[in-house]
Scaffold this active site. Structure first.
Site, PDB file in Angstrom:
ATOM      1  N   HIS A  66      20.777  38.894  74.943  1.00  0.00           N
ATOM      2  CA  HIS A  66      21.383  38.648  73.624  1.00  0.00           C
ATOM      3  C   HIS A  66      20.304  38.946  72.567  1.00  0.00           C
ATOM      4  O   HIS A  66      19.739  38.040  71.964  1.00  0.00           O
ATOM      5  CB  HIS A  66      21.852  37.191  73.567  1.00  0.00           C
ATOM      6  CG  HIS A  66      22.708  36.837  72.395  1.00  0.00           C
ATOM      7  ND1 HIS A  66      22.891  37.657  71.289  1.00  0.00           N
ATOM      8  CD2 HIS A  66      23.449  35.723  72.155  1.00  0.00           C
ATOM      9  CE1 HIS A  66      23.706  37.042  70.437  1.00  0.00           C
ATOM     10  NE2 HIS A  66      24.060  35.876  70.938  1.00  0.00           N
ATOM     11  N   ARG A  75      29.170  32.009  65.414  1.00  0.00           N
ATOM     12  CA  ARG A  75      28.016  32.477  64.640  1.00  0.00           C
ATOM     13  C   ARG A  75      27.732  33.963  64.782  1.00  0.00           C
ATOM     14  O   ARG A  75      27.489  34.661  63.802  1.00  0.00           O
ATOM     15  CB  ARG A  75      26.731  31.742  65.077  1.00  0.00           C
ATOM     16  CG  ARG A  75      26.425  30.495  64.343  1.00  0.00           C
ATOM     17  CD  ARG A  75      25.652  29.577  65.254  1.00  0.00           C
ATOM     18  NE  ARG A  75      26.497  29.268  66.396  1.00  0.00           N
ATOM     19  CZ  ARG A  75      27.358  28.258  66.409  1.00  0.00           C
ATOM     20  NH1 ARG A  75      27.446  27.454  65.411  1.00  0.00           N
ATOM     21  NH2 ARG A  75      28.146  28.047  67.465  1.00  0.00           N
ATOM     22  N   THR A  76      27.720  34.445  66.013  1.00  0.00           N
ATOM     23  CA  THR A  76      27.257  35.819  66.189  1.00  0.00           C
ATOM     24  C   THR A  76      28.190  36.793  65.479  1.00  0.00           C
ATOM     25  O   THR A  76      27.760  37.626  64.685  1.00  0.00           O
ATOM     26  CB  THR A  76      27.111  36.165  67.683  1.00  0.00           C
ATOM     27  OG1 THR A  76      26.253  35.189  68.262  1.00  0.00           O
ATOM     28  CG2 THR A  76      26.523  37.549  67.886  1.00  0.00           C
ATOM     29  N   LYS A 124      45.891  46.715  78.417  1.00  0.00           N
ATOM     30  CA  LYS A 124      46.753  47.757  79.030  1.00  0.00           C
ATOM     31  C   LYS A 124      46.013  48.496  80.131  1.00  0.00           C
ATOM     32  O   LYS A 124      46.537  49.431  80.714  1.00  0.00           O
ATOM     33  CB  LYS A 124      47.167  48.789  77.961  1.00  0.00           C
ATOM     34  CG  LYS A 124      47.943  48.227  76.801  1.00  0.00           C
ATOM     35  CD  LYS A 124      48.279  49.376  75.838  1.00  0.00           C
ATOM     36  CE  LYS A 124      48.876  48.882  74.549  1.00  0.00           C
ATOM     37  NZ  LYS A 124      48.915  49.946  73.528  1.00  0.00           N
ATOM     38  N   ARG A 155      30.313  42.033  72.201  1.00  0.00           N
ATOM     39  CA  ARG A 155      30.062  40.953  73.174  1.00  0.00           C
ATOM     40  C   ARG A 155      31.070  41.095  74.293  1.00  0.00           C
ATOM     41  O   ARG A 155      32.261  41.309  74.041  1.00  0.00           O
ATOM     42  CB  ARG A 155      30.204  39.586  72.511  1.00  0.00           C
ATOM     43  CG  ARG A 155      30.190  38.457  73.516  1.00  0.00           C
ATOM     44  CD  ARG A 155      30.104  37.097  72.875  1.00  0.00           C
ATOM     45  NE  ARG A 155      28.797  36.865  72.266  1.00  0.00           N
ATOM     46  CZ  ARG A 155      28.431  35.709  71.722  1.00  0.00           C
ATOM     47  NH1 ARG A 155      29.284  34.694  71.701  1.00  0.00           N
ATOM     48  NH2 ARG A 155      27.235  35.562  71.196  1.00  0.00           N
TER      49      ARG A 155
HETATM   50  C1  NCD Z   1      24.701  31.725  72.455  1.00  0.00           C
HETATM   51  C2  NCD Z   1      25.379  32.775  73.304  1.00  0.00           C
HETATM   52  O1  NCD Z   1      26.500  33.185  73.008  1.00  0.00           O
HETATM   53  O2  NCD Z   1      24.746  33.156  74.266  1.00  0.00           O
HETATM   54  N1  NCD Z   1      25.334  31.496  71.234  1.00  0.00           N
HETATM   55  C3  NCD Z   1      25.063  32.339  70.194  1.00  0.00           C
HETATM   56  O3  NCD Z   1      25.242  33.524  70.254  1.00  0.00           O
HETATM   57  N2  NCD Z   1      24.522  31.788  69.108  1.00  0.00           N
HETATM   58  C4  NCD Z   1      24.420  30.475  73.204  1.00  0.00           C
HETATM   59  C5  NCD Z   1      25.549  29.761  73.861  1.00  0.00           C
HETATM   60  O4  NCD Z   1      26.723  30.168  73.809  1.00  0.00           O
HETATM   61  O5  NCD Z   1      25.265  28.721  74.453  1.00  0.00           O
END
Ligand code: NCD
Length: 307
Positions: free
Chosen positions: A132, A54-55, A83, A104
């Site tokens: 997040h 999703r993100t 590397k 991320r």
């Molecule tokens: C979350 C995350 O990555 O922290 N997911 C997300 O970004 N929608 C929650 C999770 O992974 O449990």
């Protein structure tokens, strides 16, 4: 003024910024076509050193729906980090190609480091078990749309509150609004970190309670925020196996909840919400997914100075 800002944790956005982003997202929801072109010529990089569905895709969909372009990687094993390149050098490089970066990374603090070497805004799309902030914008837009505002809610956070970065960020954001009460529903091993209690909740004067059983409190809640036990952050597999099914929200438990309660979950879900709950009108986690894209559209448009 949001142009050029790094968004590493929710504290980087003021409550006025949040209102501005949510209002813009609401305008986009009403007439998405009107925003089709606002980021024409701009580029977003998505640098994902950790898995995501999703993100990453909602960031990319957001930029594409604003008329911009995207590049990046979903799997860092194809990047020069294998590397031995430092994050600082990767960010210096990518930031000379693009207008905004969403990253991320499994290491807590990595997004802050990235922002120190970037010539363009860095958006933290999750740094380990830390923060997040765009999931929080997603959650806030959902709450504002479905519950009418950010004040006076009793919010239950359930599951892995220790490693769940979405919980840390949402607690930090919601603690700035009046008359909210937090109920933490977790096994003792997965309690909310002390830095959140000491540095965020206590100074804000938030009323909190920690309980073991969801059934005990579900009837008091306006918002139930379910979370997955974060397998990838455990040091010991046995502990994960013991704790992973601590909470399963099902139809029976939903019978104890208010008609007006909403159930949120950042997703992915594993076992913690039975699919039988999906049909319940109070289940809002798939609506939340859609709000996430609009929230990110609004954020990207603001940070790049397009709007
Ligand atoms: C979350 C995350 O990555 O922290 N997911 C997300 O970004 N929608 C929650 C999770 O992974 O449990």
């Amino acid at each position: 003024m949001l142009k050029g800002l790094h968004v590493i944790e929710p504290g980087n956005l003021t409550v006025q910024d949040i209102d501005e982003i949510c209002s813009l997202a609401e305008q986009i929801i009403v007439d998405p076509v009107a925003f089709n072109d606002v980021c024409r010529g701009k580029i977003l990089a998505t640098l994902f050193f950790e898995p995501s569905t999703r993100t990453r895709l909602s960031f990319e969909a957001a930029m594409l729906r604003l008329g911009g372009s995207v590049l990046g990687f979903a799997d860092a094993s194809y990047s020069s980090s294998t590397k031995g390149e430092t994050l600082a050098d990767t960010i210096r490089t990518v930031s000379s190609y693009v207008d905004v970066i969403a990253m991320r990374n499994p290491k807590e603090g990595s997004a802050l480091v990235a922002s120190q070497y970037s010539a363009v805004p860095v958006i933290n799309a999750g740094d380990g078990g830390h923060h997040h902030p765009t999931q929080t914008l997603t959650d806030l837009l959902t709450i504002r749309s479905l519950k009418g505002g950010f004040e006076g809610h009793t919010i239950g956070f359930c599951g892995d509150l220790k490693f769940g970065r979405t919980v840390h960020s949402l607690c930090k954001a919601m603690s700035r609004y009046k008359n909210n009460k937090f109920v933490f529903i977790n096994p003792p091993e997965l309690s909310i970190p002390r830095y959140i209690t000491e540095q965020v909740l206590k100074p804000a004067g938030i009323e909190t309670r920690e309980v073991l059983r969801l059934e005990e409190v579900i009837g008091d809640l306006d918002i139930l925020y379910m979370t997955r036990v974060q397998a990838e952050r455990f040091f010991n597999e046995q502990d994960y196996i013991r704790l992973k099914d601590s909470y399963i929200l099902d139809k029976e438990k939903m019978k104890l909840a208010k008609d007006s309660m909403i159930v949120l979950h950042p997703l992915p879900r594993v076992n913690e919400i039975s699919p039988s709950v999906d049909q319940d009108p109070r289940a809002a986690y798939f609506k939340q997914v859609k709000y996430g894209m609009y929230a990110r559209m609004a954020l990207i448009a603001k940070l790049t100075g397009a709007l």
